[in-house]
Design a protein around this motif. Sequence first.
Motif, PDB file in Angstrom:
ATOM      1  N   LYS A 137       0.824  -1.204   0.000  1.00 48.61           N
ATOM      2  CA  LYS A 137       0.000   0.000   0.000  1.00 48.61           C
ATOM      3  C   LYS A 137       0.860   1.258   0.000  1.00 48.61           C
ATOM      4  N   ARG A 138       1.961   1.230   0.774  1.00 51.00           N
ATOM      5  CA  ARG A 138       2.837   2.403   0.812  1.00 51.00           C
ATOM      6  C   ARG A 138       3.523   2.622  -0.534  1.00 51.00           C
ATOM      7  N   MET A 139       3.886   1.517  -1.209  1.00 56.17           N
ATOM      8  CA  MET A 139       4.612   1.633  -2.469  1.00 56.17           C
ATOM      9  C   MET A 139       3.704   2.048  -3.625  1.00 56.17           C
ATOM     10  N   PHE A 140       2.471   1.521  -3.642  1.00 54.09           N
ATOM     11  CA  PHE A 140       1.610   1.739  -4.797  1.00 54.09           C
ATOM     12  C   PHE A 140       0.365   2.555  -4.466  1.00 54.09           C
ATOM     13  N   GLY A 141       0.335   3.152  -3.289  1.00 54.67           N
ATOM     14  CA  GLY A 141      -0.758   4.042  -2.940  1.00 54.67           C
ATOM     15  C   GLY A 141      -0.502   5.441  -3.478  1.00 54.67           C
ATOM     16  N   VAL A 142      -1.342   6.380  -3.034  1.00 55.33           N
ATOM     17  CA  VAL A 142      -1.205   7.774  -3.496  1.00 55.33           C
ATOM     18  C   VAL A 142       0.142   8.345  -3.085  1.00 55.33           C
ATOM     19  N   GLN A 143       0.539   8.093  -1.823  1.00 52.97           N
ATOM     20  CA  GLN A 143       1.807   8.623  -1.341  1.00 52.97           C
ATOM     21  C   GLN A 143       2.977   8.029  -2.116  1.00 52.97           C
ATOM     22  N   GLY A 144       2.926   6.720  -2.390  1.00 52.98           N
ATOM     23  CA  GLY A 144       3.997   6.092  -3.171  1.00 52.98           C
ATOM     24  C   GLY A 144       4.080   6.645  -4.575  1.00 52.98           C
ATOM     25  N   PHE A 145       2.929   6.899  -5.185  1.00 56.28           N
ATOM     26  CA  PHE A 145       2.909   7.462  -6.535  1.00 56.28           C
ATOM     27  C   PHE A 145       3.516   8.862  -6.551  1.00 56.28           C
ATOM     28  N   VAL A 146       3.200   9.651  -5.525  1.00 53.74           N
ATOM     29  CA  VAL A 146       3.773  11.000  -5.438  1.00 53.74           C
ATOM     30  C   VAL A 146       5.287  10.923  -5.274  1.00 53.74           C
ATOM     31  N   GLU A 147       5.762  10.004  -4.423  1.00 53.24           N
ATOM     32  CA  GLU A 147       7.203   9.848  -4.240  1.00 53.24           C
ATOM     33  C   GLU A 147       7.882   9.426  -5.535  1.00 53.24           C
ATOM     34  N   PHE A 148       7.224   8.552  -6.297  1.00 53.73           N
ATOM     35  CA  PHE A 148       7.788   8.127  -7.594  1.00 53.73           C
ATOM     36  C   PHE A 148       7.891   9.310  -8.551  1.00 53.73           C
ATOM     37  N   LEU A 149       6.847  10.122  -8.629  1.00 51.65           N
ATOM     38  CA  LEU A 149       6.887  11.293  -9.508  1.00 51.65           C
ATOM     39  C   LEU A 149       7.993  12.255  -9.092  1.00 51.65           C
ATOM     40  N   LYS A 150       8.170  12.426  -7.779  1.00 46.34           N
ATOM     41  CA  LYS A 150       9.230  13.329  -7.316  1.00 46.34           C
ATOM     42  C   LYS A 150      10.604  12.784  -7.698  1.00 46.34           C
ATOM     43  N   SER A 151      10.786  11.488  -7.583  1.00 43.98           N
ATOM     44  CA  SER A 151      12.080  10.891  -7.938  1.00 43.98           C
ATOM     45  C   SER A 151      12.363  11.066  -9.415  1.00 43.98           C
ATOM     46  N   VAL A 152      11.356  10.808 -10.265  1.00 41.34           N
ATOM     47  CA  VAL A 152      11.528  10.985 -11.710  1.00 41.34           C
ATOM     48  C   VAL A 152      11.850  12.433 -12.034  1.00 41.34           C
ATOM     49  N   ALA A 153      11.128  13.366 -11.366  1.00 41.11           N
ATOM     50  CA  ALA A 153      11.357  14.789 -11.619  1.00 41.11           C
ATOM     51  C   ALA A 153      12.768  15.194 -11.213  1.00 41.11           C
ATOM     52  N   LYS A 154      13.248  14.674 -10.082  1.00 38.42           N
ATOM     53  CA  LYS A 154      14.586  15.037  -9.621  1.00 38.42           C
ATOM     54  C   LYS A 154      15.665  14.486 -10.552  1.00 38.42           C
ATOM     55  N   VAL A 155      15.495  13.239 -11.009  1.00 36.28           N
ATOM     56  CA  VAL A 155      16.485  12.660 -11.933  1.00 36.28           C
ATOM     57  C   VAL A 155      16.503  13.434 -13.248  1.00 36.28           C
ATOM     58  N   GLY A 156      15.307  13.715 -13.771  1.00 35.61           N
ATOM     59  CA  GLY A 156      15.240  14.486 -15.011  1.00 35.61           C
ATOM     60  C   GLY A 156      15.837  15.866 -14.866  1.00 35.61           C
ATOM     61  N   PHE A 157      15.566  16.473 -13.723  1.00 36.01           N
ATOM     62  CA  PHE A 157      16.115  17.801 -13.486  1.00 36.01           C
ATOM     63  C   PHE A 157      17.645  17.758 -13.380  1.00 36.01           C
ATOM     64  N   ALA A 158      18.181  16.744 -12.708  1.00 40.27           N
ATOM     65  CA  ALA A 158      19.635  16.627 -12.567  1.00 40.27           C
ATOM     66  C   ALA A 158      20.303  16.498 -13.932  1.00 40.27           C
ATOM     67  N   ILE A 159      19.711  15.687 -14.786  1.00 34.95           N
ATOM     68  CA  ILE A 159      20.277  15.527 -16.135  1.00 34.95           C
ATOM     69  C   ILE A 159      20.222  16.838 -16.888  1.00 34.95           C
ATOM     70  N   LEU A 160      19.094  17.536 -16.801  1.00 38.98           N
ATOM     71  CA  LEU A 160      18.947  18.812 -17.505  1.00 38.98           C
ATOM     72  C   LEU A 160      19.967  19.836 -17.010  1.00 38.98           C
ATOM     73  N   VAL A 161      20.155  19.899 -15.676  1.00 36.51           N
ATOM     74  CA  VAL A 161      21.115  20.854 -15.123  1.00 36.51           C
ATOM     75  C   VAL A 161      22.524  20.552 -15.603  1.00 36.51           C
ATOM     76  N   LEU A 162      22.903  19.293 -15.610  1.00 36.02           N
ATOM     77  CA  LEU A 162      24.247  18.921 -16.060  1.00 36.02           C
ATOM     78  C   LEU A 162      24.453  19.277 -17.525  1.00 36.02           C
ATOM     79  N   VAL A 163      23.431  19.041 -18.342  1.00 30.01           N
ATOM     80  CA  VAL A 163      23.549  19.363 -19.775  1.00 30.01           C
ATOM     81  C   VAL A 163      23.737  20.858 -19.978  1.00 30.01           C
ATOM     82  N   ILE A 164      22.916  21.659 -19.272  1.00 25.47           N
ATOM     83  CA  ILE A 164      22.993  23.115 -19.435  1.00 25.47           C
ATOM     84  C   ILE A 164      24.303  23.662 -18.863  1.00 25.47           C
TER      85      ILE A 164
END
Length: 360
Positions: A137-164
């Motif tokens: 429930k913690r992994m696939f509930g609403v809170q887990g989904f939000v944490e997954f989105l935050k992780s994806v956003a942070k990884v994508g942002f890190a790559i973008l920052v390094l490129v720029i």
Amino acid sequence: MSEGVDKDSKTEEATEKKIRDTVEKGKLPHSKETAIFSSFVAILAFTVFYARDAAVELGVFLSLFLEKPDAWPMANETDIIALYRSVMMEIGRAVAALLVLLVIAGIVGSVAQNMPRFVGERIRPQASRISLAQGWKRMFGVQGFVEFLKSVAKVGFAILVLVIALSDSVGRLLAGMLTNPVEFGSVIRGFAVDILVVIVFVMGAIAAADFIWQRFHWKQDLRMTRQEVKDELKQSEGDPIVKSRIRSVARDRARRRMMAAVPRATLVIANPTHYAIALKYVREEDSAPVVLAKGQDLVALKIRELAEANGIPVFEDVALARSMYKQVSVDSVIPQQFYQAVAELVRIVYSNKAKRRQVT
């Protein structure tokens, strides 16, 4: 399906008691992104204010070690351990400020969200922490989904920052390589500062959003059903049925005490069927007439019945009985405004007693 129904039925805001109980159990909203943001701020502060001097000192030490290896004896194990300690001491001095800043940042990031408190409930072993269902429930509930989105956003942002940040790095690196080592260190430091500044700003936005989301989600989880609010009200203030029963028992006891006191009354003032007030006045004991009992309707009739059965005079005065009933209290003296009217009745009672004594 039942989980959705339960959530839909939680339409009421959490009460103060539930919020207080939740806080006492240590179940407070906590944003991990705020702590990460504080850490990046600490790293940026170290890079801007301490990194250059620390890198220069470490570089000077290592250059001496590399340029003059003969100055460092390594004939036996003791020499190697001494060299190892010297190198670790220099590296420790270089990063000591960073470690201190990270500790301070961690404390500030935690205290800024919630004041620290010791909660034994948080360290008590709980089966839910090792439950597969709860973990799922913690992994696939609403809170887990939000944490997954935050992780994806942070990884994508890190790559973008390094490129720029590294888009024009080739020219800057080549220019830095043509200078002395100290200046080249400044070039590397400049790269790090540029990257960290962007990271701090974006992480600040992510941390602010996560901070708001965590508190919103926490309040949503604390919402209650109407039945839960009613049950809590019963627990805090008592069951209305039980309270009503207690009041009823108290009234019955008070009524019995009043009836038991009526035979000791000096007189009773009545509004023929609606009101009755039993008064006691003994010149040697009382400074003013005392109310022994008062009642309305059936209770008033019972007071009259007891008074007549015990030979206590009953005076019918509609206006006086009605006025006194509203303003007097049992076991208290009558208000001064009734002194004159009651004194006339008391005089009649004592006069009649005196006449009966003369006749006998």
